[in-house]
Design a protein around this motif. Structure first.
Motif, mmCIF file in Angstrom:
data_model
loop_
_atom_site.group_PDB
_atom_site.id
_atom_site.type_symbol
_atom_site.label_atom_id
_atom_site.label_comp_id
_atom_site.label_asym_id
_atom_site.label_seq_id
_atom_site.Cartn_x
_atom_site.Cartn_y
_atom_site.Cartn_z
ATOM 1 N N TYR A 70 45.643 -79.133 89.882
ATOM 2 C CA TYR A 70 45.816 -77.648 89.779
ATOM 3 C C TYR A 70 44.863 -77.065 88.975
ATOM 4 O O TYR A 70 44.084 -77.779 88.105
ATOM 5 N N GLU A 71 44.390 -75.709 89.012
ATOM 6 C CA GLU A 71 43.273 -75.009 88.560
ATOM 7 C C GLU A 71 43.357 -75.120 86.966
ATOM 8 O O GLU A 71 44.474 -74.608 86.535
ATOM 9 N N PRO A 72 42.539 -75.582 86.138
ATOM 10 C CA PRO A 72 42.352 -75.367 84.671
ATOM 11 C C PRO A 72 42.590 -73.823 84.447
ATOM 12 O O PRO A 72 41.937 -72.979 84.604
ATOM 13 N N VAL A 73 43.399 -73.477 83.336
ATOM 14 C CA VAL A 73 43.779 -72.273 82.804
ATOM 15 C C VAL A 73 43.906 -72.165 81.558
ATOM 16 O O VAL A 73 44.774 -73.196 80.799
ATOM 17 N N ASP A 74 43.227 -71.326 80.729
ATOM 18 C CA ASP A 74 43.548 -71.305 79.426
ATOM 19 C C ASP A 74 44.569 -70.330 78.945
ATOM 20 O O ASP A 74 44.753 -69.218 79.480
ATOM 21 N N PHE A 75 45.401 -70.864 78.021
ATOM 22 C CA PHE A 75 46.799 -70.384 77.604
ATOM 23 C C PHE A 75 46.301 -69.264 76.658
ATOM 24 O O PHE A 75 45.285 -69.389 75.525
#
Length: 614
Positions: A169-174
């Motif tokens: 899964y694509e890394p995403v900043d929270f």
């Protein structure tokens, strides 16, 4: 198998006759007479484990996707992919399931040569623990190992599963939130900066993307990452968590989440009606309220909200009637969830009074793939009509019929209205006549429904058609609506557009209008999946096609409400009265509530709504 003769009879046949025609197909002769009881129907059919998943980690799979699929632990302490007790079984029909009155299996890719009885479907989730049957014990029936369900922590299992599969899964900043324990676990009260930053939520693609690059290009270059999805179950603090409901929720988590490597995450949204409980000010109050609102096993996949939260986020909307909360704010928690969980690309929303007798993963993956293949040309016009295969023939023929009855006129790109700047793409040609059903093919739908979406503005009898608050064009604002929403899918992009409109302008429409109309105004792709629907009523398919697609092909829903006797005898709809419905009767019989202890009714994958009191 052809249409059953009893659909032509002047009076409705018994549910037993209709159930037989739909479900069993145990006779090689499709015209064999139906019988009042179907004892042993599932036991006479060969069965095996039902595996709708792709061939993970194969050479073909690796060419398409990043990362490696890793097996996940289940509630029995072993990897679910190798444990027979965690797998659903299906029975192979001798002939395909009978053709539904509305929608299609064959034209959509849904399988119709398998059926599921209550044990094959629910035993992995505790059905046999709760309802052991002496008759079943004497039959060819293997009980799965027992689980102490109250001790299962589904959130821990989902998080562990995601950690094992994170590289897919694509890394995403929270969001950088310091005022909550975890940005993934609960909503937060908005700050002034949250409201000031609302415009940035609409940036698709990201700001750093090269100038001139399209959204479609950006998405294509993310394609090798699997897009995460969520299945969001809506409840409130007074929801009755029956044994059947708990088994149904477990089936979502296992089939969509743990077996797939968490391609889908199950989230439960619970509204706390008592706004005097300080769930956003006191951690102890939040935890105590949480444990009172859901069974222990689901506590760590549940997020609480209340009306105060929504009033604070959306003060301009001004529609927060405590007596009609669903009408006021049904989609607002979904909009906030898209902010809370930016790693999730698509959000399915379902209600706890719906049931699916087939396998969840096969259903949702088929619906998504079908919607992505649909071209945009005359898509809004097809969305507004009922597909009756016995009358319209193939889906290609139905597409041509729609073009004929609409005389080629159709929505092409965003439907402009004051105050809204579309975030969707502009059409590649000046008019639909210049497009050969190519635009939109391969594009994921921003909104998916499984019942028609219709125009409310011209000659409509839809009672909420004037629900267009604070739109600059007022009642002239173009709008679309649907009549039932037990299963829908939103893209993150659509939810952000809805959030933006409600925060900035205070836009408000009836819940069955707002997502559809937002997609219309922004030029986003909306698709209606032709869900197989059976009718327990003595009306011919031609009658259904002629009357449900009235007035130049417009759906009956544009007109004053009619045929309530037919609506409540459909497997997927809603009831305007408290009379019993076909969906409810069929599901209870499938569970063995009627028909005798030996009956093992076997149904293909049918989405049933509404289901009450189980």
């Amino acid at each position: 198998m052809g249409l059953p003769p009893n659909f032509q009879n002047p009076k409705s046949e018994s549910i037993a006759a209709t159930v037989h025609t739909i479900a069993t197909n145990i006779h090689s002769n499709p015209d064999a007479p139906s019988v009042p009881a179907l004892q042993g129907s599932a036991k006479e059919l060969p069965s095996d484990f039902y595996d709708p998943y792709p061939e993970y980690n194969s050479r073909k799979w690796r060419k398409k996707w990043k990362g490696t699929h890793a097996p996940c632990l289940g509630p029995r302490g072993v990897d679910v992919n190798v444990n027979p007790d965690d797998m659903v079984k299906a029975h192979r029909l001798k002939t395909k399931a009978s053709r539904p009155t509305i929608g299609s299996y064959s034209e959509t890719g849904l399988e119709s040569d398998f059926c599921f009885d209550r044990h094959a479907r629910y035993d992995p989730y505790g059905y046999d623990d709760e309802f052991p049957s002496a008759a079943d014990a004497q039959a060819d029936h293997m009980e799965p190992s027992k689980v102490t369900w109250k001790d299962v922590r589904w959130g821990e299992l989902q998080r562990d599963c995601l950690a094992r599969n994170q590289d897919r899964y694509e890394p995403v900043d929270f969001p950088n939130r310091t005022d909550v324990a975890s940005t993934r676990d609960k909503f937060w009260m908005p700050t002034k900066k949250d409201h000031e930053d609302v415009d940035s939520a609409l940036i698709f693609p990201p700001e750093e993307l090269e100038e001139g690059a399209s959204y479609r290009w950006w998405q294509a270059n993310r394609a090798s990452y699997k897009k995460k999805q969520a299945i969001v179950l809506r409840a409130w603090d007074g929801t009755e968590w029956t044994i059947d409901t708990m088994q149904y929720v477990r089936s979502f988590i296992m089939e969509l989440g743990l077996h797939s490597g968490l391609e889908y995450e199950v989230i439960i949204l619970v509204e706390i009606k008592d706004c005097t409980i300080p769930i956003f000010e006191n951690e102890k109050a939040y935890r105590e309220t949480l444990l009172k609102s859901v069974p222990d096993e689901f506590a760590d996949i549940t997020i609480l909200f209340n009306r105060i939260l929504l009033e604070t986020w959306y003060p301009k909307v001004g529609k927060h009637d405590p007596q009609r909360s669903q009408t006021s704010h049904m989609h607002m928690p979904m909009e906030l969830l898209s902010l809370l969980r930016p790693d999730i690309e698509f959000f399915w929303q379902t209600e706890l009074d719906a049931r699916y007798t087939g396998h969840h993963y096969h259903l949702l993956e088929t619906v998504s793939a079908w919607a992505a293949k649909e071209p945009r040309k005359l898509l809004w016009e097809r969305n507004a009509r009922y597909y009756v295969p016995a009358v319209h023939g193939s889906w290609t023929n139905f597409t041509g019929w729609t073009a004929n009855v609409t005389k080629g006129r159709g929505i092409w790109g965003p439907e402009r209205t004051k105050g809204i700047k579309p975030v969707g793409p502009e059409p590649p040609t000046p008019s639909p006549e210049d497009d050969n059903y190519e635009w939109g093919v391969g594009e994921d739908a921003d909104f998916i429904n499984v019942s028609p979406v219709f125009d409310v503005t011209e000659g409509s009898g839809f009672i909420f058609k004037n629900s267009k608050d604070r739109y600059p064009d007022g009642l002239k604002t173009p709008a679309r609506a649907t009549a039932t929403i037990p299963l829908t899918r939103f893209s993150k992009r659509l939810l952000r557009a809805m959030h933006h409109g409600q925060v900035n302008l205070g836009l408000h429409m009836f819940p069955e209008m707002y997502p559809e109309s937002t997609a219309l105004h922004h030029g986003l792709k909306l698709a209606v999946f032709p869900l197989p629907v059976y009718v327990d009523y003595a009306k011919s398919p031609k009658f259904i096609a002629d009357n449900f697609n009235a007035n130049e092909g417009k759906t009956l829903l544009n007109s004053p409400y009619a045929y309530p006797d037919i609506w409540r005898r459909m497997t997927y709809w809603h009831s305007m009265s408290k009379k019993t419905t076909f969906s409810d009767e069929l599901y209870k019989r499938w569970l063995g509530y009627s028909g005798g202890p030996l009956e093992r009714l076997c149904l293909p994958g049918i989405l049933l709504h509404p289901i009450k009191g189980v």
